[in-house]
Design an enzyme around this catalytic site. Sequence first.
Site, mmCIF file in Angstrom:
data_model
loop_
_atom_site.group_PDB
_atom_site.id
_atom_site.type_symbol
_atom_site.label_atom_id
_atom_site.label_comp_id
_atom_site.label_asym_id
_atom_site.label_seq_id
_atom_site.Cartn_x
_atom_site.Cartn_y
_atom_site.Cartn_z
ATOM 1 N N CYS A 216 0.819 -1.217 0.000
ATOM 2 C CA CYS A 216 0.000 0.000 0.000
ATOM 3 C C CYS A 216 0.853 1.266 0.000
ATOM 4 C CB CYS A 216 -0.939 -0.021 1.184
ATOM 5 S SG CYS A 216 -2.070 -1.433 1.178
ATOM 6 N N SER A 500 -4.872 0.631 11.433
ATOM 7 C CA SER A 500 -4.091 0.533 10.205
ATOM 8 C C SER A 500 -3.212 1.765 10.071
ATOM 9 C CB SER A 500 -5.033 0.424 9.014
ATOM 10 O OG SER A 500 -4.363 0.705 7.808
#
Length: 584
Positions: A216, A500
């Site tokens: 990511c 996260s």
Amino acid sequence: MKNQACECENCGCGNGGLKWRSGKLTSKSGDSDWVKRAPARAMMRAVGYTDADFEKPLVTIACPYTNVTPCNAHIQELGNMVLEEVETAGGKGIIYGTPIVTDGETMGMEGMRYSLVSRELIADCIETMHEAYSADGTLTLSGCDKSIPAALIPLARNNSIGLTLYGGTILPGRFENRDLNIVSVFEAVGKFTAGKMDNQEFNEIENQACPGNGACGGMYTANTMASAIEAMGMSLPGSASHPAVDRDNKISAQKQADITGSVEALFNLMKSGIHARDIMTREAFENAITVVFALGGSTNAVLHLLSLAHEAQVKFSLDDFNKIGDNVPLIGNFSPFGKYMMEHLDKIGGVPMVMKMLLNAGLIHGQCLTVTGKTVTENIGSAPDRPNNQDVIYSLEKPLASSGHHIIIIKGNLAEEGAVLKLSGKELDEHKGPARVFECEEDALDAILLRKIKKGDVIVIRNEGPNGGPGMREMLSPSSALMGVGLGKDVALITDGRFSGGTHGIMVGHISPEAQVGGMIGLLRERDTISINLKKREINVALSRVEIEARKKTWVAPKSKYTRGVLAKYAKLVSSASLGAVTS
């Protein structure tokens, strides 16, 4: 330098002294145990080993590959490239796979309970393969975020000779002249549900957010940990910011160069006898944490760096993060709270450029040894200076936010062992509001999307800790939904789970002790008043000691959700989040 890995004075071990350990497996021609090791060699001959190969050093290559996620879909190809480089350099490679659990795909469901667990599982797999075959050196690959600390844990645990190589960041997706990433999709869920986005835009964001392989793209956990480990000296300078692939989804030229350089560094480490703990010192951890704070990294770095320090037998605690963070301004302007992706850092000099800034300001230790065999100062001497006329990396003199405005460790009657708050440059003195108590992440998400949460509320998600989850799930779905429905600045979210790297807002995680073991978060009731005070660095519930003691007397531990299998084993072994949620 004398080969410290070898016990003999003149290092007469063959192949330059590199086969310092694997003779236990294969022996070497003329050694006293040559006959005894014949069965092992017989089986190895079946897969192509020759007499010459038994004289070569053995190198294990950890290859955490899966075809279900872009973070690791290219790792097998990288592993094969490493294998070829090892054999070209005169070694014999042992390549193997490990499990991978990808947060972005398992987020918000039961499968996410296996994410943090996979850190321990991957580490144990790497240890098992390296130690079982008595290999001489190791090169561990990684992609999705838990695989990055997992790639280093066994090296620290066993003081191996080796290094790690990050598979690289994904490139940004594009839609309507703006960069996209996986968090764009999570936040789109909230916007679509709130009627702020039509179906066409929602589908375009889903389809365009992830254009190819790589982890990511913002300063989320994967890129945070890759940067931290580079700063620690356990991966090549510059490798953390290099993209995994190009726009044609082929392995990038930068990552190919990283492979060549990493194998060269590994053989130099074996020749010099430099072990992991020679590099992973207290000062190296301080460098890693400094870079995390400067770049605006993920709160998961707290959990993972505590775990790595534990394995390296380096004394480190939660309180050390505040001591370091109080001196480090926030200069990285990265998603989720900022504008840019890892690709943009790479274009202006990567982590070495940032470390050069920090070194010149006296904020990191330049004398630390690294996997190149050189010191930090020597490694970054040729790094570029911070470019002018860009706002990817701010100057230390005029930072994005002053020190003490990113990751903050807070305590109080609601978190006696500690909790982690991610401020990310926001100005916040205090948030006080009524508790909205949920026993799991899914219930909280439903309440947000059904507009049952109001401005000023404090969402409490409990029974999501390391033991109670089990597995300490990330709360990206509810935190992103809050941003999507427009409550990100007005509602706090606290949990004994974690967040996260893509999370931003008023978020407090890792609350310890957790609910499962009788922590205060497990005693909260609907509408209790909770205060998050940044000036005092405290999180408290407005209850008298008498009331707290009365609740403790009637509290009953929740029954474990899992009584067999991996999660049950994990729950029995795992420590508090305040200690890194370690299992060894």
